[in-house]
Design a protein around this motif. Sequence first.
Motif, PDB file in Angstrom:
ATOM      1  N   ILE A 156      83.570  47.885  83.612  1.00 45.74           N
ATOM      2  CA  ILE A 156      83.009  48.622  82.477  1.00 45.74           C
ATOM      3  C   ILE A 156      82.176  49.784  83.006  1.00 45.74           C
ATOM      4  CG2 ILE A 156      81.410  48.497  80.533  1.00 45.74           C
ATOM      5  CD1 ILE A 156      82.278  45.599  80.169  1.00 45.74           C
ATOM      6  N   ASN A 157      81.385  49.534  84.036  1.00 52.63           N
ATOM      7  CA  ASN A 157      80.568  50.585  84.634  1.00 52.63           C
ATOM      8  C   ASN A 157      81.428  51.686  85.222  1.00 52.63           C
ATOM      9  OD1 ASN A 157      77.844  50.203  84.244  1.00 52.63           O
ATOM     10  ND2 ASN A 157      77.747  48.540  85.744  1.00 52.63           N
TER      11      ASN A 157
ATOM     12  N   SER B  40      82.771  53.817  82.366  1.00 50.05           N
ATOM     13  CA  SER B  40      81.825  54.769  81.770  1.00 50.05           C
ATOM     14  C   SER B  40      81.585  55.922  82.731  1.00 50.05           C
ATOM     15  CB  SER B  40      80.521  54.071  81.385  1.00 50.05           C
ATOM     16  OG  SER B  40      79.778  53.712  82.521  1.00 50.05           O
TER      17      SER B  40
ATOM     18  N   GLN C 272      79.097  57.125  89.854  1.00 43.84           N
ATOM     19  CA  GLN C 272      79.053  55.896  89.063  1.00 43.84           C
ATOM     20  C   GLN C 272      80.416  55.203  89.079  1.00 43.84           C
ATOM     21  OE1 GLN C 272      76.696  54.221  87.787  1.00 43.84           O
ATOM     22  NE2 GLN C 272      77.655  52.907  86.266  1.00 43.84           N
TER      23      GLN C 272
ATOM     24  N   LYS D 123      77.263  50.432  89.182  1.00 49.58           N
ATOM     25  CA  LYS D 123      76.045  49.632  89.235  1.00 49.58           C
ATOM     26  C   LYS D 123      75.408  49.590  87.854  1.00 49.58           C
ATOM     27  CE  LYS D 123      72.868  49.843  92.946  1.00 49.58           C
ATOM     28  NZ  LYS D 123      72.157  50.806  93.792  1.00 49.58           N
ATOM     29  N   GLY D 124      74.480  48.687  87.667  1.00 49.90           N
ATOM     30  CA  GLY D 124      73.716  48.659  86.427  1.00 49.90           C
ATOM     31  C   GLY D 124      74.226  47.622  85.450  1.00 49.90           C
ATOM     32  N   GLU D 125      73.350  47.293  84.497  1.00 48.74           N
ATOM     33  CA  GLU D 125      73.715  46.276  83.512  1.00 48.74           C
ATOM     34  C   GLU D 125      74.424  46.907  82.326  1.00 48.74           C
ATOM     35  OE1 GLU D 125      70.329  44.015  82.381  1.00 48.74           O
ATOM     36  OE2 GLU D 125      69.881  43.515  84.479  1.00 48.74           O
ATOM     37  N   VAL D 126      75.269  46.130  81.654  1.00 47.54           N
ATOM     38  CA  VAL D 126      75.861  46.602  80.409  1.00 47.54           C
ATOM     39  C   VAL D 126      75.599  45.556  79.330  1.00 47.54           C
ATOM     40  CG1 VAL D 126      77.630  48.061  81.399  1.00 47.54           C
ATOM     41  CG2 VAL D 126      78.094  45.655  81.040  1.00 47.54           C
ATOM     42  N   ALA D 127      75.580  45.992  78.087  1.00 45.22           N
ATOM     43  CA  ALA D 127      75.311  45.072  76.982  1.00 45.22           C
ATOM     44  C   ALA D 127      76.404  45.198  75.931  1.00 45.22           C
ATOM     45  CB  ALA D 127      73.941  45.375  76.381  1.00 45.22           C
TER      46      ALA D 127
END
Lengths: 496, 312, 142
Positions: free
Chosen positions: C6-7, C10, C58, C63-67
């Motif tokens: 998903i990251n 995006s 990216q 990296k990073g959280e997704v909701a």
Amino acid sequence: MPEISIILAGFADAFTWVNLLFVMLGVAAGQMVGAIPGIGPIMAMAIAIPFTFALDPLVAISFLVGVNKGGLFGGAIPAILINTPGTPDAAATTLDGHPLAKAGKPVKATRMALFASVTGDTVSDIVLITLAAPLAGLSLQMGPVEILALMIFAFSIISGLIGDSLIKGLIAAVAGLLLATVGLDPEHGTPRFYFGYFELYDGASLVAVAIGMLAVAEIFRRIAAARRAGPQPAISLGNDDPAAQRVSWAEYWGCRFAIARGAAIGTLLGAIPGIGSTAAAFMSYSATKKTGTGGGPEFGQGNLRGIAATESANSAVMGANLIPLLGIGIPGSIGAALLISAFKIHGIQPGPLLFQTQARLIYGLFGAMLMANLMNLLIGQVSLRLWARVIRAPESVIFPAALLFCFVGVYLSTGGLFGVGLMLVSACVGYVMMAFGYPVIVFIIAFFLGAGFERALSQSLVILDGNPLAVVQHPVALALLILAAVTVIWLSRGRG
Amino acid sequence: MKFKTILAALTATAISAGAAVADWAPSGPIKLWIGFGAGGETDTLGRLIAKDMSEATGWDIVVENKPGGGGIAMFTQLATVPPDGQTLGMGVTMPVLVNLTVRPDQIPFDLDSFDYLNTVALAQLGIIAKADAPFDDLESFIAYSKEKGGALMAFDAKPQELLMNVINGQSDAGVKLLSTKSSAEALQQVLGGHVDAAFNAGAHIPYLDSGEVKMIASANASRHSYATDVATVPEQGYDIYVDPWFYIAAPAGLPEDAKEALSGAISAALASDATKEAIMNSMHTEPSMAGPEETKQMLVDGLANVGTLFGK
Amino acid sequence: MGQKSINRLSGVAVALFGAAMLLWIIPAHTETVSYGWVKPDTLPKACAWALAGLGLIQALLPKGEVALDGGEFVIVAVAAVLSAGAIWALGKIGFLVAAPVFAALLIAVIRERRIGWIAATIIGAPALIWVVVDLLLGRPLP
């Protein structure tokens, strides 16, 4: 400094029953409109100004000051209770205010906001009353190069708000900056990215974008949650035990540094036009977050200091905005510009001679401001209970109604349905950003600062003749740039 | 209500000298659109006029802000509503004329899309400098700029930049122009010593009184009421000026009686002491009510003048 | 789809947006000027390059959280479409008709059944707004 007798006469003018009545009306109206998303104190003041023409100048200006101050606190009410800020200034208040409300202490959270707001406001009013003249000189010293450096410093606080991913945070900031370039370019006045919509000539409306991303996106999410949860009882206000909703003296005292820091940041940024109260609130939050929780819950989970830091800062900005207004006749914000037009309608020209020609009126205004702070505290106690009662209605009522208010508020303040459409698009973009983990708050701050940033950049390059290194001839600017670099390092320390 | 209307019509006749007694009356609330956001000069002026008009005539007048592009957004919309006198628009000439000159193909209206009702006031635009600046008029300013290798000057609207470009072109002054957001910001730059001179539309007047600022020239075609000893730019040898007029228009095709009634009511409102005082206070200029014909002529002439500014 | 992909997705979207700005949107929607330090397309171009670059990073190093929540997304989409319809209807048929219908549809989305609360929302809220804005403040609604 005028004669003491004039000062006393001015204060005496302020403390009359008629004036008290109009300040009360103003504060009550301000708290009401501030709490409704989209309609802020600016809008309310603009509507009220023609009506004040018939009033005595001091009464008229006291009323408008009341509206402005009431609106400052009003915006925090829905930010805390339903996570949708009533005005952009209150955006940072959602961060800790709403979690505390969800933890069953909504009244406590709003009270803390009220106390911090009134404290910050009073501090900046006292600075205004005692130091307006020297501080106004300070804002004259800030030329385009210094303002540009100050903007870069303001951008540096963003690094304290970027979440777990640096790249995502940077993308959000750059995208916000890009959105700010919509509309006439600051140097040549040519239209950009308006796609045939002349409403975009002046740029995307701040209110529409902020309310869309912060309030409407949240309302959509809550509607989805309400559907999934099935018919809900009324929003729980936690236990009704009054003790749990109180803010004790010890708790208030525990926030003293957060409040003082907020008041200092807000007063300084209010005295120097160009940054605005929304960014000031975030700066204050960011700085307080770095100094520790003080034994309370983590930041973002309902820490009282988080609420205190933001509310004292955004309220302090508004008081200090009058420093350049009264000192040198330059409005520091739209609210201050509206006060100028009220002054002018009554034949009072703000400017260098104001303290000589209108000293009694100015001290009357100061008296009214202090009175408005007191009224804000008293009326705020009533209105926060009132609103806490209103939102006891089930979510199925609150959120559709709140959405209608957003529609109407943005319709009124942008002057048409185009603004409402922009609000909806912003809400969708905001929702998608959040879902993919891009920090919406960072986007909004970059967007708020963006237009001023581009103008200051253009002006600075004209002054520096296109040579960025010539900034060494501007020591204040240089110091601010170094401070910005230090801030970035300080704030990003400890992030993986 | 009827009596009030007649009374207003009489007053209007008396003031606009010779306008026919208007038996036209609106069929509902009249909308007065303002081409700027709440709180600006146009907004304040418009609301004062609307208040006075409705008090005098008994008509229900509703003021709505339609900001965007210095009035372009509002006039674009105004051109599309029916010409029944129920919708009026108030704006400033300069942004409209500039856009009609520079990008006529992108603007969905032209001067003929509207019927013009009345002027409201002329904004008085001056060129100012700090009182201790080593120049007092355009000639010495130009000399100063040449000596310094380019003096800095702040402006807040396109026509001001163009006016200075014309002077730069004719005199090789090499003045460097700095774009600011408002008159107030330009004034702040002058007071703070960040620029050498600036255009200003009224914010500077208290500083003239206090002796911190001086005026170098009037950028209008005429001298200013508060500083009659300062010569205009044309008088100082450059055949160019900027005259921003506030005016009120309606969609083209307005019936003659409606036009007269509305124009008369606006004139009456402008002539009232309260409005006059407020305009004097906020803009330091007399209200002006030229009537439909002259307002139209003023726009036509203005378009030609802006053409000169752009060298077209 | 895992968080990583998903990251990545995006990131690709951001990079493509940056590229589209550079190739089509900026040239078509800015005017060309011949002088000055900051031209109309200077800052937009800088931002677009930054977006293209950051998006690529990216995509390569997600990296990073997704909701991301599919169920929520569908309901939010429905609410957004209803809102778009409401904006259209406000312009066509006016506030007094469009607002209660819009409120009623939102209530239907939430599946509220208690008649009292339904009435409060679809009649009470629009009526309150209309009274305050139109009557008290004298500002016309669409």
